[in-house]
Scaffold this motif. Structure first.
Motif, PDB file in Angstrom:
ATOM      1  N   ASP A  40      12.437  53.983  49.464  1.00  0.00           N
ATOM      2  CA  ASP A  40      12.973  53.495  50.837  1.00  0.00           C
ATOM      3  C   ASP A  40      13.363  52.027  50.477  1.00  0.00           C
ATOM      4  OD1 ASP A  40      11.956  55.834  52.080  1.00  0.00           O
ATOM      5  OD2 ASP A  40      10.053  55.163  51.875  1.00  0.00           O
ATOM      6  N   LEU A  41      14.262  51.637  49.736  1.00  0.00           N
ATOM      7  CA  LEU A  41      14.884  50.420  49.592  1.00  0.00           C
ATOM      8  C   LEU A  41      16.262  49.995  50.379  1.00  0.00           C
ATOM      9  CD1 LEU A  41      14.028  49.772  45.571  1.00  0.00           C
ATOM     10  CD2 LEU A  41      12.574  49.490  47.633  1.00  0.00           C
ATOM     11  N   GLU A  66      17.352  40.780  50.659  1.00  0.00           N
ATOM     12  CA  GLU A  66      17.104  41.390  51.764  1.00  0.00           C
ATOM     13  C   GLU A  66      15.737  42.326  51.542  1.00  0.00           C
ATOM     14  OE1 GLU A  66      20.911  42.711  53.294  1.00  0.00           O
ATOM     15  OE2 GLU A  66      19.817  44.645  53.957  1.00  0.00           O
ATOM     16  N   GLU A  67      15.675  42.868  50.193  1.00  0.00           N
ATOM     17  CA  GLU A  67      14.698  43.783  49.931  1.00  0.00           C
ATOM     18  C   GLU A  67      13.185  42.984  49.803  1.00  0.00           C
ATOM     19  OE1 GLU A  67      14.554  47.317  49.786  1.00  0.00           O
ATOM     20  OE2 GLU A  67      12.440  46.696  49.667  1.00  0.00           O
ATOM     21  N   VAL A  68      13.205  41.920  49.161  1.00  0.00           N
ATOM     22  CA  VAL A  68      11.965  41.292  48.818  1.00  0.00           C
ATOM     23  C   VAL A  68      11.647  39.926  49.541  1.00  0.00           C
ATOM     24  CG1 VAL A  68      12.033  42.167  46.312  1.00  0.00           C
ATOM     25  CG2 VAL A  68      12.941  40.085  46.738  1.00  0.00           C
ATOM     26  N   GLY A  69      12.574  39.819  50.345  1.00  0.00           N
ATOM     27  CA  GLY A  69      12.252  38.275  51.029  1.00  0.00           C
ATOM     28  C   GLY A  69      12.962  37.233  50.192  1.00  0.00           C
ATOM     29  N   ASP A  70      12.767  36.114  50.916  1.00  0.00           N
ATOM     30  CA  ASP A  70      13.416  34.826  50.135  1.00  0.00           C
ATOM     31  C   ASP A  70      12.453  34.321  48.964  1.00  0.00           C
ATOM     32  OD1 ASP A  70      15.501  33.456  50.570  1.00  0.00           O
ATOM     33  OD2 ASP A  70      14.871  32.146  52.278  1.00  0.00           O
ATOM     34  N   ILE A  71      13.129  34.445  47.657  1.00  0.00           N
ATOM     35  CA  ILE A  71      12.554  34.281  46.606  1.00  0.00           C
ATOM     36  C   ILE A  71      13.172  33.083  45.587  1.00  0.00           C
ATOM     37  CG2 ILE A  71      12.129  34.923  44.144  1.00  0.00           C
ATOM     38  CD1 ILE A  71      11.366  37.504  45.296  1.00  0.00           C
ATOM     39  N   ASP A  72      12.679  31.856  45.121  1.00  0.00           N
ATOM     40  CA  ASP A  72      13.370  30.852  44.504  1.00  0.00           C
ATOM     41  C   ASP A  72      13.727  31.584  43.247  1.00  0.00           C
ATOM     42  OD1 ASP A  72      14.334  28.639  43.913  1.00  0.00           O
ATOM     43  OD2 ASP A  72      12.195  27.637  43.615  1.00  0.00           O
ATOM     44  N   ILE A  73      15.016  31.718  43.168  1.00  0.00           N
ATOM     45  CA  ILE A  73      15.687  32.285  41.886  1.00  0.00           C
ATOM     46  C   ILE A  73      16.188  31.056  40.887  1.00  0.00           C
ATOM     47  CG2 ILE A  73      17.653  33.652  40.792  1.00  0.00           C
ATOM     48  CD1 ILE A  73      17.403  35.210  43.591  1.00  0.00           C
ATOM     49  N   LEU A  74      15.815  31.076  39.809  1.00  0.00           N
ATOM     50  CA  LEU A  74      16.037  29.830  38.767  1.00  0.00           C
ATOM     51  C   LEU A  74      17.260  30.282  38.003  1.00  0.00           C
ATOM     52  CD1 LEU A  74      12.571  29.521  37.284  1.00  0.00           C
ATOM     53  CD2 LEU A  74      13.764  28.033  39.214  1.00  0.00           C
ATOM     54  N   SER A  75      17.402  31.727  37.703  1.00  0.00           N
ATOM     55  CA  SER A  75      18.619  31.814  37.114  1.00  0.00           C
ATOM     56  C   SER A  75      18.938  33.356  37.178  1.00  0.00           C
ATOM     57  CB  SER A  75      18.466  31.587  35.296  1.00  0.00           C
ATOM     58  OG  SER A  75      17.640  32.682  34.767  1.00  0.00           O
ATOM     59  N   ARG A  76      20.128  33.790  36.979  1.00  0.00           N
ATOM     60  CA  ARG A  76      20.798  35.112  37.159  1.00  0.00           C
ATOM     61  C   ARG A  76      21.717  35.536  36.222  1.00  0.00           C
ATOM     62  NH1 ARG A  76      21.407  31.505  40.285  1.00  0.00           N
ATOM     63  NH2 ARG A  76      20.528  31.968  42.252  1.00  0.00           N
ATOM     64  N   GLN A  77      21.673  36.909  35.799  1.00  0.00           N
ATOM     65  CA  GLN A  77      22.537  37.653  35.077  1.00  0.00           C
ATOM     66  C   GLN A  77      22.845  39.064  35.501  1.00  0.00           C
ATOM     67  OE1 GLN A  77      21.472  37.596  30.838  1.00  0.00           O
ATOM     68  NE2 GLN A  77      20.518  35.643  31.000  1.00  0.00           N
TER      69      GLN A  77
END
Ligand SMILES: Cc1cc2nc3c(=O)[nH]c(=O)nc-3n(C[C@H](O)[C@H](O)[C@H](O)COP(=O)(O)OP(=O)(O)OC[C@H]3O[C@@H](n4cnc5c(N)ncnc54)[C@H](O)[C@@H]3O)c2cc1C
Length: 322
Positions: A191-192, A243-254
């Motif tokens: 249910d994501l 949107e799924e997990v709420g506001d999270i502090d993201i340091l890097s993304r790939q």
């Protein structure tokens, strides 16, 4: 007798182990810098994340027995069970592939460009590095990639095999600050938010020191976004993930883009011999005729590798070779 195996993913490595165990000379040729194929784990900073197969399940007795020995060696363990066990590589899924390939001859960073039959029985493999000759060849890349290597031999393959279609998958990898909590076991897969298939926290999974999250996108979503620019796609994966997990502090993304993540249809034989030539197609799309799940997966790749090795052994017995 010398056997060449194109692709050092699970099916290729399993076939190579089995043939080497029976005393044959076997070489794996792999275009990447590591074995494993879709058993993929990426290091990011101090952490690591699985971004191909998430876990595997076991239905048949053969893999069940093998998994017992992998567990004794601490190569795999049960991640969680709901109700049946989901197995994971103790140090990531790619770590398992590396253990399985120990002692095998693997030519890494070598891309096969062409496979040809020379004379009656010798198979020549031209790569971007050299030319190699074998008595038997197993091709384990996803089918569209294998077909590209076969030149005119491809006309000798059944049309139904050409019609098997693969779906792509995008996986976003997000390095997050602090101890992020994703469900009880480190996975959300029900249910994501539409578009999101799975969210995995590799720290809770036990393979990463840092909160590295793998966000698997649905097949349909991945098809829709496949041709869009990478930056735009990654931004959208991040938006849906937040949107799924709420506001999270993201340091890097790939972003990881799998062109051939999983086949949509399957072939109901565990391997396929190209006409009467000593060339065999194998891999996760080739299922046992009585496969109870009807899906490509870790176990189908494992069994395909095993069965093609047994068939090659048998073909050699018939010729009186050892
Ligand atoms: C995103 C994703 C999630 C998944 N999740 C799960 C899961 O949770 N559970 C599960 O059971 N399964 C899962 N799977 C499927 C599973 O990973 C595969 O079924 C299995 O790993 C396939 O193994 P294989 O050996 O058939 O193919 P591959 O692993 O694709 O191996 C083929 C190899 O051939 C190499 N190759 C290709 N072309 C050439 C060339 N020209 N020259 C040399 N080498 C070449 C490739 O680099 C690759 O290493 C997932 C797959 C993906 C992509």
């Amino acid at each position: 007798m010398k056997i060449g195996i194109i692709g050092a993913g699970l099916s290729g490595v399993v076939a190579a182990r089995e043939l080497a165990r029976r005393g044959h000379t076997v070489e794996l040729i792999e275009k990447s810098q590591s074995v494993g194929g879709r058993l993929a784990t990426r290091r990011i900073g101090d952490g690591q994340a699985d971004h191909g197969a998430v876990y595997f399940t076991v239905r048949g007795e053969e893999l069940k027995r093998e998994v017992q020995s992998w567990m004794s060696a601490n190569w795999v363990r049960v991640w969680y069970a709901d109700p049946y066990p989901r197995y994971m590589g103790t140090d990531g899924m790619n770590g398992l592939a590396k253990h399985l390939a120990e002692g095998l001859t693997v030519h890494l960073n070598e891309r096969v460009e062409n496979v040809q039959v020379e004379g009656d029985r010798t198979i020549t493999i031209k790569t971007d590095v050299t030319i190699r000759s074998y008595d038997r060849v197993v091709m384990t890349a996803p089918l569209p990639q294998s077909f590209e290597l076969l030149g005119s031999l491809v006309d000798q393959i059944e049309p139904a095999l050409h019609r098997l279609v693969y779906a792509p998958t995008f996986v976003g990898l997000f390095e997050c600050a602090g101890d992020v909590q994703i469900g009880i076991d480190g996975i959300l897969d029900h249910d994501l938010t539409p578009g999101v298939l799975k969210v995995v926290n590799n720290r809770q999974k036990g393979i990463s020191k840092t909160s590295l999250l793998s966000v698997y996108m649905e097949e349909g979503w991945s098809e829709e976004w496949y041709e869009r620019p990478e930056e735009e796609t990654l931004a959208e994966v991040e938006r849906l993930f937040q949107e799924e997990v709420g506001d999270i502090d993201i340091l890097s993304r790939q972003l990881k883009r799998w062109r051939y993540a999983q086949a949509k249809d399957v072939w109901h034989e565990p391997f396929y011999q190209v006409s009467y030539h000593p060339i065999y197609l194998a891999g996760d799309v080739f299922l046992e005729s009585d496969d109870p799940s009807g899906r490509t997966r870790f176990e189908s790749a494992y069994l395909s590798g095993l069965r093609v090795a047994e068939a090659i052994e048998k073909s050699m017995d018939r010729l009186g070779h050892s």
